[in-house]
Scaffold this motif. Sequence first.
Motif, PDB file in Angstrom:
ATOM      1  N   VAL A 112      -7.382  -0.064   2.732  1.00  0.00           N
ATOM      2  CA  VAL A 112      -6.814   0.238   4.044  1.00  0.00           C
ATOM      3  C   VAL A 112      -5.349  -0.142   3.933  1.00  0.00           C
ATOM      4  N   SER A 113      -4.463   0.839   4.087  1.00  0.00           N
ATOM      5  CA  SER A 113      -3.037   0.575   3.901  1.00  0.00           C
ATOM      6  C   SER A 113      -2.213   1.244   4.994  1.00  0.00           C
ATOM      7  N   GLY A 114      -0.988   0.802   5.092  1.00  0.00           N
ATOM      8  CA  GLY A 114      -0.072   1.346   6.090  1.00  0.00           C
ATOM      9  C   GLY A 114       0.307   0.297   7.112  1.00  0.00           C
ATOM     10  N   ALA A 115       1.226   0.674   7.972  1.00  0.00           N
ATOM     11  CA  ALA A 115       1.790  -0.265   8.946  1.00  0.00           C
ATOM     12  C   ALA A 115       0.749  -0.883   9.876  1.00  0.00           C
ATOM     13  N   HIS A 116      -0.341  -0.183  10.130  1.00  0.00           N
ATOM     14  CA  HIS A 116      -1.348  -0.690  11.069  1.00  0.00           C
ATOM     15  C   HIS A 116      -2.656  -1.105  10.396  1.00  0.00           C
ATOM     16  N   ALA A 117      -2.615  -1.364   9.094  1.00  0.00           N
ATOM     17  CA  ALA A 117      -3.830  -1.742   8.358  1.00  0.00           C
ATOM     18  C   ALA A 117      -4.474  -2.988   8.960  1.00  0.00           C
ATOM     19  N   ARG A 118      -3.661  -3.959   9.288  1.00  0.00           N
ATOM     20  CA  ARG A 118      -4.165  -5.220   9.855  1.00  0.00           C
ATOM     21  C   ARG A 118      -4.900  -4.943  11.171  1.00  0.00           C
ATOM     22  N   GLU A 119      -4.333  -4.085  11.977  1.00  0.00           N
ATOM     23  CA  GLU A 119      -4.911  -3.744  13.282  1.00  0.00           C
ATOM     24  C   GLU A 119      -6.243  -3.001  13.122  1.00  0.00           C
ATOM     25  N   VAL A 120      -6.319  -2.107  12.154  1.00  0.00           N
ATOM     26  CA  VAL A 120      -7.553  -1.353  11.911  1.00  0.00           C
ATOM     27  C   VAL A 120      -8.701  -2.306  11.605  1.00  0.00           C
ATOM     28  N   LEU A 121      -8.486  -3.250  10.701  1.00  0.00           N
ATOM     29  CA  LEU A 121      -9.550  -4.203  10.370  1.00  0.00           C
ATOM     30  C   LEU A 121      -9.850  -5.146  11.526  1.00  0.00           C
ATOM     31  N   ALA A 122      -8.838  -5.515  12.284  1.00  0.00           N
ATOM     32  CA  ALA A 122      -9.051  -6.430  13.409  1.00  0.00           C
ATOM     33  C   ALA A 122      -9.951  -5.815  14.478  1.00  0.00           C
ATOM     34  N   LYS A 123      -9.962  -4.492  14.571  1.00  0.00           N
ATOM     35  CA  LYS A 123     -10.847  -3.825  15.529  1.00  0.00           C
ATOM     36  C   LYS A 123     -12.312  -3.955  15.142  1.00  0.00           C
ATOM     37  N   LEU A 124     -12.578  -4.216  13.875  1.00  0.00           N
ATOM     38  CA  LEU A 124     -13.948  -4.163  13.362  1.00  0.00           C
ATOM     39  C   LEU A 124     -14.529  -5.501  12.925  1.00  0.00           C
TER      40      LEU A 124
END
Length: 188
Positions: A112-124
Amino acid sequence: MSEPISALNGARAEGIATIEELGLQGMITLRGDHEDKGLAKAATAATGQQMPGQRKARVEGDSGLCWMSPDELLVLVPYAEVEDKLAAMAKTLGTSHALAVNVSDARAVFRVSGAHAREVLAKLAPVDLSEEAFKAGDFRRTRLAQVAAAFWMEEGGSFRVVCFRSVADYVFKLLKVAAQRGSEVGVF
């Protein structure tokens, strides 16, 4: 004899982050006392990495060591080298009370990469992924929605996610939905 293939054959999705299945990855579960010199020598010789601390990953390319629990390491090696590395580890372990098993074909790996990678994982995942709490080299064994998973942060801010192969499609779809364009939450 059939050729091995990854769970999702390199599936990829673009959104607020890029989700990609990374293909075949050699993985060995190594169970035993982390303080045992034979175990540490076997793990570090197989990967060229130092032993990781609690909730840490030391990974470079296809090789590395991830702390899974007080008595378990995930040993990452190139897929084609798993059997040779496993044999060398068994020899190095000698009489150490340990168990080393090839789990490569039972797992799937995503980036999972890119500027919002951290946010993507935090949702899950129920993990504090703030920049203060989760940095490069940090590792968590947790859940992504309804399934077991583990992930670590790489240098540069991308994440590698490991799950069981049997739920790879589910995890890919979870990550893809969490990374949909327009789904930014703006927390990080």
